[in-house]
Design an enzyme around this catalytic site. Structure first.
Site, short mmCIF file in Angstrom:
data_model
loop_
_atom_site.label_atom_id
_atom_site.label_comp_id
_atom_site.label_asym_id
_atom_site.label_seq_id
_atom_site.Cartn_x
_atom_site.Cartn_y
_atom_site.Cartn_z
CG ASN A 44 -1.86 -1.13 1.27
OD1 ASN A 44 -2.46 -1.47 0.27
ND2 ASN A 44 -2.01 -1.75 2.43
CG HIS A 130 -10.42 -1.25 7.63
ND1 HIS A 130 -9.83 -1.15 8.87
CD2 HIS A 130 -9.55 -1.92 6.84
CE1 HIS A 130 -8.64 -1.73 8.82
NE2 HIS A 130 -8.44 -2.19 7.60
CD GLU A 177 -13.10 1.42 4.08
OE1 GLU A 177 -12.41 1.18 3.09
OE2 GLU A 177 -13.37 0.58 4.95
CB SER A 181 -9.29 -1.47 2.16
OG SER A 181 -10.22 -2.27 2.85
CG ASP A 206 -10.64 4.81 6.81
OD1 ASP A 206 -9.59 5.35 6.42
OD2 ASP A 206 -10.66 3.71 7.39
CG HIS A 209 -6.88 2.10 0.76
ND1 HIS A 209 -5.72 1.37 0.68
CD2 HIS A 209 -7.59 1.56 1.79
CE1 HIS A 209 -5.73 0.42 1.60
NE2 HIS A 209 -6.85 0.51 2.28
CE LYS A 240 -3.48 0.64 4.60
NZ LYS A 240 -4.78 0.53 5.25
C1 LIG Z 1 -5.21 0.07 6.59
C2 LIG Z 1 -6.52 0.64 6.95
C3 LIG Z 1 -6.77 1.14 8.22
C4 LIG Z 1 -5.80 0.98 9.35
O1 LIG Z 1 -4.68 1.77 9.20
P1 LIG Z 1 -3.28 1.28 9.83
O2 LIG Z 1 -2.48 2.50 9.92
O3 LIG Z 1 -2.75 0.26 8.89
O4 LIG Z 1 -3.60 0.69 11.17
C5 LIG Z 1 -7.98 1.76 8.46
N1 LIG Z 1 -8.92 1.85 7.50
C6 LIG Z 1 -8.72 1.34 6.27
C7 LIG Z 1 -9.80 1.46 5.24
C8 LIG Z 1 -7.53 0.70 5.96
O5 LIG Z 1 -7.34 0.18 4.75
#
Ligand SMILES: *Cc1c(COP(=O)(O)O)cnc(C)c1O
Length: 382
Positions: A44, A130, A177, A181, A206, A209, A240
């Protein structure tokens, strides 16, 4: 007592057992695994910043200046200058009054939902949210309602029934989101914002990505759609595209201050290493720079190359789900790519995705060359 060995055997029989894969290399286009050098389509690290010289030197310098660890939680004596600098920068970049940084995105999701909501409140989640968002919602004690993925009609129905019952002392939050993801598709943010305003509820998005990938300054899909200011709680990770680690919420000052008081994953945890924050800040600065714009262009040109070769619909993000169906077929395709083509494209299975929707989750990054992408397409039969 339930036998752990038996439980593992059941997972194995259903092709659902997972094991760790030690990687003996840095996060670059190739991953050295089990003595093989594999072309990596699993990371990622969308802009290739995990190995960027400026990010690494920010890390190293901050270790020299601030030490390896923070020594305590943020509210005791662990709030060091790099944490505050990162938070101010995030607030400015996201054009919000304030921001708060967590050790990772998981802690940010769990701590935010459980910190802001309680029994009597309602969380309305997209079905594909997520795990960290689901866990935060569960931990909060709020009522959880789920709408089918991106289904605005069902979302509105839930808003009607929820807000009819909600008292003036309760909160209702829509959670989604920007980029999903496991499917790589995007949420209809503008339409969701219309609904959240119509019903007077809060919205958490969120951008795990979306950050780095979308928007003129890489601040995510909400920047691309010019709707950031309508999102009450902007969540994201710095692990990421920012290339380091950390989670954040950018929001109005009162929400951020409430989180400082109520978020248990923030309060009862040692502050992230100061160098992590310093390096994440360097990553964010690159995302917003001219170099970041060039890296984004490179990423989207790689996505275009993939679409051209596979003659698929143009993907909406750097995440491309290659649908297979059942878990064992997904595993065999992933294994074949690895053994015959030295390509790493892991199978994603239940419970990460619904049963019988197993897939390869292919991620493209700005660090890949067009030749890398062509090799992947040819291994997939295109
Ligand atoms: C990876 C991810 C998280 C968590 O983030 P980290 O920093 O890896 O703990 C939260 N929400 C989504 C949609 C993710 O893909």
């Amino acid at each position: 007592m339930r036998s752990a060995e038996k439980e593992l055997a059941e997972l194995e029989a259903a092709s659902l057992r997972r094991t760790l894969r030690p990687v003996n290399s840095q996060q670059l286009t190739h991953a050295h695994i089990g003595g093989n050098k594999l072309l990596n389509f699993a990371s990622n690290d969308y802009l290739g910043l995990a190995n960027h010289p400026a990010v690494k030197s920010a890390y190293i310098d901050a270790v020299e200046n601030w030490g390896a660890g923070s020594g305590s939680s943020r509210l005791i004596c662990g709030s060091l200058k790099p944490h505050g600098q990162l938070e101010s920068y995030l607030a400015e970049a996201k054009a919000t009054e304030a921001a708060i940084v967590f050790a990772n995105g998981y802690a940010a999701s769990v701590g935010t939902l459980s910190g802001l909501l309680r029994k009597g409140d309602t969380v309305i989640l997209d079905k594909l949210s997520h795990a960290s968002l689901i866990d935060g919602a569960r931990l909060s004690g709020a009522t959880i309602r789920v709408f089918p993925h991106n289904d605005l009609v069902k979302l509105e129905k839930l808003l009607v029934s929820t807000t009819a019952k909600a008292g003036t002392d309760s909160r209702v939050v829509i959670v989604t989101e920007s980029v999903f993801s496991m499917d790589g598709d995007i949420a209809p943010l503008l339409e969701i914002i219309e609904l959240k305003k119509k019903y007077g509820v809060l919205l958490l998005v969120d951008e795990a990505h979306g950050l780095g990938v979308y928007g003129p300054s890489g601040m995510g899909l909400s920047e691309h759609l010019s709707c950031s200011s309508e999102i009450d709680l902007q969540l994201g990770t710095l692990g990421k595209s920012a290339g380091v680690a950390g989670g954040y919420i950018a929001a109005r000052r009162d929400y951020i201050e409430l989180l400082v008081n109520r978020s248990r994953s923030f309060i009862y945890s040692t502050a992230p290493p100061p160098a992590q924050s310093a390096a994440a800040l360097a990553g964010l600065m690159i995302i917003r720079s001219e170099e970041g714009t060039e890296l984004r262009a490179k990423l989207w040109s790689n996505i275009q190359t993939f679409a051209d070769h596979t003659q698929r619909e143009f993907p909406t993000s750097a995440i491309i789900p290659w649908h297979v169906g059942d878990s064992s077929s997904a595993l065999s395709l992933s294994q074949k790519l690895q053994e015959q083509h030295a390509i790493l494209a892991p199978a994603v299975r239940f419970p990460t995705v619904p049963l019988n929707t197993a897939r390869l989750r292919i991620t493209l990054t700005a660090a890949h060359t067009h030749a890398n992408i062509e090799k992947l397409c040819s291994a997939l039969g295109h």
